[in-house]
Design a protein around this motif. Structure first.
Motif: not given
Ligand code: ADP
Length: 378
Positions: A40-42, A44-47
Motif C-alpha cells: 500500500s502506498g507504493c 499503483k493507483s497514481t500510475t
C-alpha cells in the motif's frame, strides 16, 4: 514486443511534496494483462490514474497506441476503469448502470443500447439480474455489473484498481478466473492493480513490482518468483515469504545469525558483493526435514519446531534454529513431526539465492534447469 500502453520515465509529485512515482518506464503489449503490485502506498493507483488522465504526471510521458496522450482529456482516451468500490448508481437498475455510459457518450438508439447491454450481460452471466438495483445484488454480482459498464464501451485499455478487494476469499478467486477469461476473450490491453501478490501471480501475464514509487522488477510471475531482481521482490513474492538471512562473507563461510558453508558457485557470487555482506535467501520449499539418522550431503542445522500450520496438501513448519533465527519450511501435509520437537534441517546449496547485503540486488539464483550450472545475474 508490440507495445500498446507505454510509460516513459513517469514521475508524479503531489503538491504536498510526496513523490508517488519516480522514473517509471514500462510497456504493456497489445492484449496483455499487466499487474502492478506492491505494498500500500507504493504508487499503483497514481500510475493508473496517470494512464487514465485523472492525474497529470509531473514529468515523463504516457503513450497509448504509439502516441502521447498527455494532452488528451480522460474521456477521449477510450479507457475504461473499474474501482474497488464499483461506484454503481444505487437508484438505477443493473441494466441502466451498464448502459449509462453509452447513453451519455454515444448517439446510439435505445434499441441499440438495449442490444449491447444484453450482449454484455450474457458474457458476464447476469442476464437475469438486469432489472435489479445494486442494493439487492451480492458483491460478486455488483462487481460483474461494474465490469459490464466498463466493457460495453469496447475500450482500448482496461484499468482495474483492486477490483476484488471487497469480495470474500472464495468469490475473489472465482472472479479472478472470470476476469482473466473475460480479458482473454475481449483481448483488451489491461493494467490491473493489486497489493495482493497471490492475485498478481495468478492473474498476470507479467507483473510489475513497485516499491516507494520505483519499479523493482517487470517480468512473468514465475520469473519474479524464481529470479527475483532484489531482496525486496524476493521477500514480497511468494507465500510464506522467502527466508532471508543477513550474513558477513568470511572466506568460504557466510556468517550471521547462523553460519552457512558456501560452495564454489556461492563464494564466487558473494565475491561480487559491494561490501562483504550478503543476504542469503531460501524459499520454504528448499529445506528438508531429516530423520535423525539420515546422512546429509549438504549443510544441516538443528532447531525446534514452534508452530505447524497445516494448509491441506502442504504444511508450513516454523522452526527456531539453534543459532537463533526462524526458518519456515514447507513440507508434505502428512508430515509426522510435532510442535516443540527438535529436528535436523538440511538446506542444500543448490536452493540458495544470494543478494548483495548493501544494495539488495540479486547476485545468484538457484539453477532452474536440471544442469548443474547456476545462472549468474548480470
Ligand atoms: P497505492 O495505490 O500503491 O496504495 P497511491 O498511488 O495511492 O499508492 O499513493 C502513493 C503515494 O502518494 C502515497 O504516499 C499516498 O499517500 C500519496 N498520494 C496519493 N494520492 C495523493 C493525493 N491526491 N495527494 C497527495 N498525496 C497522494
Amino acid at each position: 514486443m508490440d507495445s500498446y500502453v507505454e510509460l516513459r520515465s513517469l514521475r508524479k509529485e503531489y503538491t504536498n511534496g510526496i513523490t508517488a512515482i519516480q522514473d517509471l518506464s514500462l510497456s504493456v503489449a497489445r492484449g496483455e494483462l499487466l499487474v502492478l503490485v506492491g505494498p500500500s502506498g507504493c504508487g499503483k493507483s497514481t500510475t493508473l490514474r496517470c494512464i487514465a488522465g485523472l492525474e497529470d504526471p509531473t514529468a515523463g510521458d504516457v503513450r497509448i497506441g504509439g502516441e502521447s496522450v498527455l494532452e488528451r482529456p480522460p474521456e477521449t482516451r477510450n479507457i475504461a476503469m473499474v474501482f474497488q468500490n464499483y461506484a454503481l448508481y444505487p437508484h438505477k437498475t443493473a441494466r441502466q448502470n451498464i448502459g449509462f455510459g453509452l447513453r451519455m457518450t454515444t448517439d446510439l438508439s435505445e434499441t441499440e443500447v438495449r442490444t449491447r447491454v444484453e450482449a454484455v450481460a450474457e458474457t458476464l452471466d447476469i442476464t437475469t439480474l438486469l432489472d435489479q438495483k445494486p442494493g439487492s445484488l451480492s458483491g460478486g454480482q455488483q462487481q460483474r455489473v461494474a465490469l459490464g459498464r466498463a466493457i460495453i464501451r469496447d475500450p482500448d485499455v482496461f484499468l482495474l484498481d483492486e477490483p476484488l478487494s471487497n469480495l470474500d476469499a472464495t468469490l475473489r478467486s472465482q472472479m479472478r478466473t472470470e476476469i482473466q477469461e473475460l480479458q482473454r476473450e475481449l483481448d483488451v490491453t489491461t493494467v490491473y492493480v493489486t497489493h495482493d501478490q497471490t492475485e498478481a501471480m495468478t492473474i498476470g501475464d507479467r507483473i510489475a513490482v513497485l516499491r516507494d514509487g520505483r519499479l523493482q522488477q517487470l517480468g512473468a510471475p514465475m520469473e519474479c518468483y524464481h529470479e527475483p531482481a532484489n531482496r525486496f521482490v524476493a521477500g514480497f513474492i511468494g507465500e510464506p515469504s522467502m527466508n532471508l538471512f543477513e550474513c558477513r562473507v568470511e572466506a568460504d563461510i557466510f556468517d550471521g545469525a547462523f553460519t552457512y558453508p558456501a560452495d564454489g558457485a556461492l563464494s564466487e557470487a558473494a565475491a561480487t558483493a559491494e561490501t562483504r555482506t550478503v543476504t542469503l535467501g531460501v524459499r520454504p520449499e528448499v529445506p528438508a526435514l531429516l530423520e535423525s539418522d539420515d546422512d546429509a550431503a549438504e549443510p544441516t542445522f538443528s532447531g525446534t519446531i514452534d508452530v505447524i500450520e497445516p494448509v491441506g496438501e502442504r504444511s508450513f513448519v516454523y522452526i527456531t534454529l539453534e543459532a537463533g533465527p526462524q526458518l519456515v519450511v514447507a513440507t508434505n501435509g502428512d508430515v509426522t513431526v510435532a510442535e516443540q520437537a527438535t529436528v535436523r534441517i538440511e538446506i542444500p546449496r543448490t536452493g540458495v539465492h544470494l543478494f548483495d547485503g548493501t544494495t539488495g540486488d540479486a547476485l545468484h539464483h538457484p539453477s532452474r534447469d536440471s544442469g548443474d550450472t547456476a545462472p549468474e545475474v548480470e
